[in-house]
Design a protein around this motif. Structure first.
Motif, short mmCIF file in Angstrom:
data_model
loop_
_atom_site.label_atom_id
_atom_site.label_comp_id
_atom_site.label_asym_id
_atom_site.label_seq_id
_atom_site.Cartn_x
_atom_site.Cartn_y
_atom_site.Cartn_z
N ASP A 157 0.81 -1.32 0.06
CA ASP A 157 -0.11 -0.03 0.11
C ASP A 157 0.86 1.34 0.01
O ASP A 157 1.90 1.42 0.55
CB ASP A 157 -0.91 0.01 1.33
CG ASP A 157 -2.00 -1.00 1.21
OD1 ASP A 157 -2.39 -1.45 0.19
OD2 ASP A 157 -2.28 -1.76 2.20
N LYS A 158 0.48 2.27 -0.85
CA LYS A 158 1.07 3.67 -0.63
C LYS A 158 0.30 4.59 0.38
O LYS A 158 -1.05 4.35 0.59
CB LYS A 158 1.09 4.10 -1.89
CG LYS A 158 2.05 3.52 -2.98
CD LYS A 158 2.01 3.74 -4.29
CE LYS A 158 2.97 3.13 -5.28
NZ LYS A 158 2.95 3.69 -6.82
N GLU A 161 -3.23 6.74 -0.61
CA GLU A 161 -3.70 6.11 -1.49
C GLU A 161 -4.94 5.45 -1.28
O GLU A 161 -5.27 4.62 -0.60
CB GLU A 161 -2.77 5.32 -2.27
CG GLU A 161 -2.93 4.93 -3.94
CD GLU A 161 -2.02 3.99 -4.46
OE1 GLU A 161 -1.19 4.60 -5.48
OE2 GLU A 161 -1.70 3.04 -4.00
N LYS A 163 -7.82 2.81 -1.45
CA LYS A 163 -7.62 1.43 -1.11
C LYS A 163 -9.21 0.81 -1.85
O LYS A 163 -10.01 0.89 -1.13
CB LYS A 163 -7.53 0.92 0.08
CG LYS A 163 -6.10 1.29 0.64
CD LYS A 163 -5.74 0.83 1.65
CE LYS A 163 -4.41 1.07 2.47
NZ LYS A 163 -4.26 2.53 2.13
N ALA A 201 -4.23 8.08 -6.39
CA ALA A 201 -3.94 6.62 -7.10
C ALA A 201 -3.91 6.63 -8.48
O ALA A 201 -3.25 6.12 -9.34
CB ALA A 201 -5.19 5.65 -6.52
N ARG A 210 -0.88 3.74 -9.69
CA ARG A 210 -1.44 2.70 -9.21
C ARG A 210 -2.48 1.93 -10.01
O ARG A 210 -2.49 0.60 -10.30
CB ARG A 210 -1.67 2.82 -7.70
CG ARG A 210 -2.34 1.67 -7.03
CD ARG A 210 -1.23 0.47 -6.71
NE ARG A 210 -1.51 -0.41 -5.88
CZ ARG A 210 -0.90 -0.71 -4.84
NH1 ARG A 210 0.19 -0.10 -4.32
NH2 ARG A 210 -1.38 -1.65 -3.96
N TYR A 211 -3.35 2.90 -10.39
CA TYR A 211 -4.41 2.40 -11.25
C TYR A 211 -4.66 3.22 -12.53
O TYR A 211 -4.59 4.57 -12.39
CB TYR A 211 -5.72 2.39 -10.39
CG TYR A 211 -5.71 1.65 -9.04
CD1 TYR A 211 -5.54 0.12 -9.09
CD2 TYR A 211 -5.73 2.14 -7.87
CE1 TYR A 211 -5.17 -0.49 -8.09
CE2 TYR A 211 -5.56 1.63 -6.50
CZ TYR A 211 -5.30 0.14 -6.54
OH TYR A 211 -5.11 -0.50 -5.35
#
Length: 273
Positions: A157-158, A161, A163, A201, A210-211
């Motif tokens: 995990d960042k 960010e 989830k 994110a 990330r996404y």
């Protein structure tokens, strides 16, 4: 003219494998069991109806069969048949079922639902909707794979960010789409925090994000409209800071939704959820 009786016709005995995509009934049964156990293992729990869909069983009774065999545990919900979308009971893995599920896997995740009392009752409808959306995406060819919350935690995990509830790998592009189910509206600091974490994110200015996309689903037209407006590029929101001494948050400064999120956030209305 003498009439002769017609020669008897001999029907070919059906081969079950021909109707099971080349699988024998036993192999098909093992594949269904593996799919059922894996689904519950990765999602924590599910409903009997959703499990029936997962294994492609037209008739009911499959879940009850696994409960009787000792592979699953059935636990009554607190608000089943009272709250919309909440079943009378949910299904979790028994210790035997957990051992069987992990026997097929090269990676493992904590399965806290071995104690069904740890299931958060207020999230049952929310999580089952996320499961149904995921199954529909897989079956329709929209997604080729999915990653649940427990799988994402292992991926690292960042800080700050968002989830998501689940992540889909999209078939056409290979993009990773974060999926959020929002059944109750966020306001004030909670909404601002939600917007900020989605922006972080999706941030692709310093490398791969990330996404690639965010899909937000809600059964409320008002929530969908509010989120579309709040997450539009240029929309204003507030950055909040915490005061550890006073144990409170305060408004720091105004921020604006960046342009890089354009066409990467989709808010959709759920119907009959």
């Amino acid at each position: 003219m003498t009439q002769h009786p017609a020669a008897p016709t001999h029907k070919k005995t059906p081969n079950a494998a021909e109707y099971l995509n080349g699988q024998s009934p036993r192999a098909r049964g093992e594949a269904k069991l593996k799919s059922a156990l894996e689904w519950i293992y990765l999602n924590g729990w599910t409903s009997a109806d959703l499990l029936r869909q997962v294994v492609g069983q037209a008739a009911g009774g499959y879940a009850a069969k696994l409960v009787r065999s000792g592979l699953l545990v059935e636990t009554r919900t607190q608000s089943g048949c009272v709250q919309k979308g909440v079943p009378k009971s949910v299904l979790t893995l028994s210790r035997i079922g957990l051992e069987e599920a992990e026997r097929f896997r090269t990676d493992s995740y904590p399965y806290i639902e071995i104690n069904p009392l740890r299931i958060p009752q207020h999230l049952i409808r929310h999580n089952l909707i996320a499961q149904q959306l995921t199954l529909t995406a897989l079956r329709s060819g929209h997604a080729s794979a999915y990653f649940t919350e427990r799988m994402l935690q292992r991926a690292g995990d960042k800080k700050d960010e968002k989830k998501p509830d689940v992540v889909w790998k999209l078939c056409t592009s290979g993009d990773l789409a974060a999926v959020e189910v929002e059944l109750s509206a966020k306001w004030g600091r909670d909404l601002d925090d939600f917007i900020l974490k989605i922006c972080i994110a999706l941030d692709d200015r310093k490398g791969s994000p990330r996404y690639d996309k965010f899909f937000i689903f809600s059964d409320s037209p008002a929530i969908v409209a509010r989120y579309e407006k709040a997450l539009a590029p240029g929309s204003r929101f507030t950055l909040w800071r915490s005061d550890p001494i006073a144990r409170k948050y305060y408004e720091d400064r105004a921020l604006y939704v960046p342009d890089y999120v354009r066409n990467r956030i989709q808010c959709s209305l759920l119907r009959d959820a």
